[in-house]
Design a protein around this motif. Structure first.
Motif, PDB file in Angstrom:
ATOM      1  N   PRO A 162       6.989  29.953  41.488  1.00  0.00           N
ATOM      2  CA  PRO A 162       7.653  29.358  42.549  1.00  0.00           C
ATOM      3  C   PRO A 162       6.834  29.449  43.882  1.00  0.00           C
ATOM      4  CG  PRO A 162       8.849  31.158  42.230  1.00  0.00           C
ATOM      5  CD  PRO A 162       7.704  31.054  41.163  1.00  0.00           C
ATOM      6  N   ASP A 163       6.885  28.331  44.676  1.00  0.00           N
ATOM      7  CA  ASP A 163       6.164  28.221  46.094  1.00  0.00           C
ATOM      8  C   ASP A 163       7.322  29.019  47.147  1.00  0.00           C
ATOM      9  OD1 ASP A 163       7.764  26.269  46.106  1.00  0.00           O
ATOM     10  OD2 ASP A 163       6.238  24.640  46.775  1.00  0.00           O
TER      11      ASP A 163
ATOM     12  N   TYR B 187       3.334  40.777  39.523  1.00  0.00           N
ATOM     13  CA  TYR B 187       3.804  40.043  38.244  1.00  0.00           C
ATOM     14  C   TYR B 187       5.208  39.511  38.297  1.00  0.00           C
ATOM     15  CZ  TYR B 187       6.543  44.340  37.338  1.00  0.00           C
ATOM     16  OH  TYR B 187       7.800  45.098  37.082  1.00  0.00           O
ATOM     17  N   ARG B 188       6.003  40.079  39.149  1.00  0.00           N
ATOM     18  CA  ARG B 188       7.461  39.797  38.967  1.00  0.00           C
ATOM     19  C   ARG B 188       7.663  38.391  39.860  1.00  0.00           C
ATOM     20  NH1 ARG B 188       9.452  45.088  42.387  1.00  0.00           N
ATOM     21  NH2 ARG B 188       7.312  44.758  43.192  1.00  0.00           N
ATOM     22  N   ASP B 189       6.656  37.675  40.538  1.00  0.00           N
ATOM     23  CA  ASP B 189       6.663  36.283  40.684  1.00  0.00           C
ATOM     24  C   ASP B 189       6.890  35.232  39.541  1.00  0.00           C
ATOM     25  OD1 ASP B 189       6.650  37.553  43.417  1.00  0.00           O
ATOM     26  OD2 ASP B 189       4.734  36.607  43.811  1.00  0.00           O
ATOM     27  N   MET B 190       6.370  35.559  38.407  1.00  0.00           N
ATOM     28  CA  MET B 190       6.435  34.752  37.328  1.00  0.00           C
ATOM     29  C   MET B 190       7.740  34.374  37.037  1.00  0.00           C
ATOM     30  SD  MET B 190       3.151  36.337  35.118  1.00  0.00           S
ATOM     31  CE  MET B 190       1.871  36.758  36.003  1.00  0.00           C
TER      32      MET B 190
ATOM     33  N   TRP C 171      11.538  22.391  38.423  1.00  0.00           N
ATOM     34  CA  TRP C 171      12.876  23.212  39.092  1.00  0.00           C
ATOM     35  C   TRP C 171      13.100  22.772  40.580  1.00  0.00           C
ATOM     36  CZ3 TRP C 171       8.197  25.417  37.712  1.00  0.00           C
ATOM     37  CH2 TRP C 171       7.236  25.877  38.612  1.00  0.00           C
ATOM     38  N   SER C 172      14.213  23.511  40.851  1.00  0.00           N
ATOM     39  CA  SER C 172      14.591  23.289  42.590  1.00  0.00           C
ATOM     40  C   SER C 172      15.199  24.585  42.937  1.00  0.00           C
ATOM     41  CB  SER C 172      15.790  22.266  42.583  1.00  0.00           C
ATOM     42  OG  SER C 172      15.997  22.160  43.823  1.00  0.00           O
TER      43      SER C 172
END
Length: 411
Positions: free
Chosen positions: A331-332, A371-374, A401-402
C-alpha cells in the motif's frame, strides 16, 4: 510401535503450511512448540497438534520434547523462522541434546550478530562492504565520516529489513540514529548499530543446500530509503560468468562462518568490484523463495531439508528450468483497509501459481518500512522471463483495494 513425529519450533505464515504438508507427505506427524500457537492460522484451521511452551527457554523445550518421547518416536526437530534467528540456534541446541541431525548452534549465533559476521567474512577474504560498529550517536557520526555518505544504518541483530535505512545526508543520518536509539525501535539486547557502506548495484540471493548452490534469485526493492521487496525472480537473469562468480563468493562464506550443514541463504549486491556479500542467513530463506525455486527448477527445498533432518538421502537435481516471479502488494498510505478484491480472478489467470492476501478488510494499515508493509503477493511461472512478466502484470492488474486514511489526531 510409537508413531514418528517431527517437532517444529514456532511457525511461519508463508513456509509453515508447506512444511506441514511435506512432513505429513513423508508419513510423519508434525507437532509445533510455540509460545502462542493461536498466532498461526494454519495450525488452528487444520487442528494441528501444538504445545504452548516458552520457546525462549531451552530448558522448557527440552522438558516438552522429553515428555513427547514417551508417546512418539521423535525423528527430528527443526524451525524455519526468518524473524528470530536466535530461535534457530535453540533448534540446533535441541538437536544436540537429543542426538538428532541439525545445524551447529554456535555457527548460527555468530551469524546472528551482523558485525561479527562481517568480521569473519572479511578475515577470510570474502568481499563485504566497509563497516563499523556504533553504540551511540557519536559512534555513528565518526563511523560515517570514515566510510563516507551514503551509508546504511541497521541494527546489528535482526532480520526482515527491520530498522534498515539508507542515509544519504547528515540530516537523514541523525534522524534514523534517533529512531534506532529511541523508544520506537525494539531492541532485544543492548543497542548496537552497524554502519555500512552502501553497496550499490543489483540485488541477488543465493540459495544453498549443504555446499551446493541450488538457485540464484534476483530482488527488486521499492523506493529508497527503505528496503521493502517489490519483486523477486528465480532464476536471476545472469550470464554464466556472473552466475559462477556469485556462486563462488557465496560458497566461500560457508567455511568462514562454520556453515555447510543444511540450508543457507546469501544476500549480495553486484557492485563495481563484482559480487559483495551483504548478509548470510544460516537457514532456508523465508517467504516465497522456496516456492519460487520449486517452480523454477522442480527442486522442493522444504522436502529436501526435512529429508536431511531425518538423515535420509536428498535429491537436489533440477527437473526443468522455468522463470518464476513473485510481486508483492504494498500500500502507498496508512489507514483502514476498506476492501481488497480481485484475488480470485488473478488466481484464475493461466500461469499464475499462487495468490495470497495477508490482510482482511477493516484491518488497520500502518506501514513500518520493512517486510510488514506487504499485504499480499502474486506468483507467476512460465518457460520464459518475458512470458512470466506478462502473466504477472495481467494478474496484478486485477487486484485492487481501498484505504481510508486515519483521521487527524484530535478529531
Amino acid at each position: 510401535m510409537a508413531r514418528s513425529a517431527l517437532i517444529l519450533v514456532e511457525g511461519h505464515r508463508g513456509s509453515g503450511p508447506r512444511y506441514i504438508n511435506a512432513i505429513q507427505h513423508l508419513g510423519l506427524k508434525p507437532i509445533t512448540l510455540s509460545s502462542d500457537p493461536t498466532q498461526y492460522e494454519y495450525i488452528m484451521s487444520e487442528n494441528l497438534e501444538a504445545i504452548r511452551v516458552d520457546t525462549d527457554n531451552i530448558d522448557d523445550m527440552i522438558h516438552e520434547c522429553s515428555r513427547l518421547r514417551a508417546s512418539y518416536d521423535i525423528a527430528g526437530i527443526t524451525g524455519f523462522t526468518d524473524i528470530d534467528e536466535l530461535l534457530y540456534a535453540k533448534v540446533g541446541k535441541l538437536c544436540q541434546y537429543f542426538d538428532l541431525y541439525g545445524p551447529n548452534p554456535e555457527s548460527i549465533e555468530r551469524c546472528c550478530d551482523k558485525y561479527t559476521q562481517h568480521q569473519l567474512l572479511a578475515d577470510s577474504g570474502v568481499p563485504v562492504p566497509a563497516y563499523r560498529l556504533a553504540l551511540n550517536a557519536a559512534d555513528v557520526e565518526s563511523a560515517t565520516a570514515e566510510i563516507g555518505l551514503p551509508v546504511i544504518l541497521k541494527p546489528a541483530a535482526g532480520s526482515g529489513s527491520t530498522g534498515v535505512r539508507l542515509c544519504r545526508t547528515l540530516d537523514e543520518l541523525a534522524e534514523h540514529t534517533t529512531h534506532l536509539l529511541g523508544e520506537k525501535h525494539l531492541w532485544q539486547s543492548t543497542p548496537r548499530i552497524l554502519v555500512e557502506e552502501f553497496a550499490q548495484g543489483p540485488f541477488y540471493s543465493a540459495h544453498i543446500m549443504g555446499d551446493e548452490v541450488i538457485a540464484i534469485g534476483a530482488g527488486d526493492f521499492g523506493r529508497p530509503p527503505h528496503f521493502v521487496f517489490r519483486e523477486v525472480t528465480c532464476p536471476a537473469p545472469l550470464t554464466d560468468d556472473e552466475h559462477d562468480r556469485i556462486a563462488d563468493v557465496s560458497l566461500s562464506c560457508l567455511p568462514a562462518l562454520g556453515l555447510g550443514w543444511g540450508p543457507t541463504n546469501v544476500e549480495l549486491r553486484w557492485t563495481k568490484r563484482g559480487p559483495v556479500v551483504i548478509e548470510v542467513n544460516p537457514r532456508l530463506s523465508g517467504g516465497v523463495d522456496p516456492q519460487l525455486v520449486q517452480l523454477a527448477y522442480g527442486v522442493d527445498l522444504i522436502t529436501e531439508h526435512i529429508k536431511l533432518i531425518l538423515g535420509d538421502e536428498w535429491d537436489l537435481r533440477r527437473r526443468h528450468t522455468h522463470t518464476a516471479t513473485a510481486r508483492f502488494l504494498i500500500p502507498d498510505r496508512d489507514g483502514i483497509l476498506d476492501w481488497i478484491s480481485g484475488d480470485s480472478r488473478a488466481a484464475a489467470v493461466p500461469g499464475v501459481a499462487g495468490v495470497e492476501l495477508y490482510v482482511k478488510p477493516k484491518t488497520p494499515i500502518v506501514r513500518k518500512s520493512d517486510y510488514r508493509d506487504m499485504i499480499g503477493h502474486v506468483i507467476a511461472a512460465s518457460p520464459s522471463q518475458a512470458q512470466t512478466e506478462a502473466i504477472l502484470k495481467s494478474a496484478v492488474d486485477l487486484i485492487d483495494w481501498s484505504i481510508t486514511p486515519f483521521p487527524p489526531l484530535g478529531e
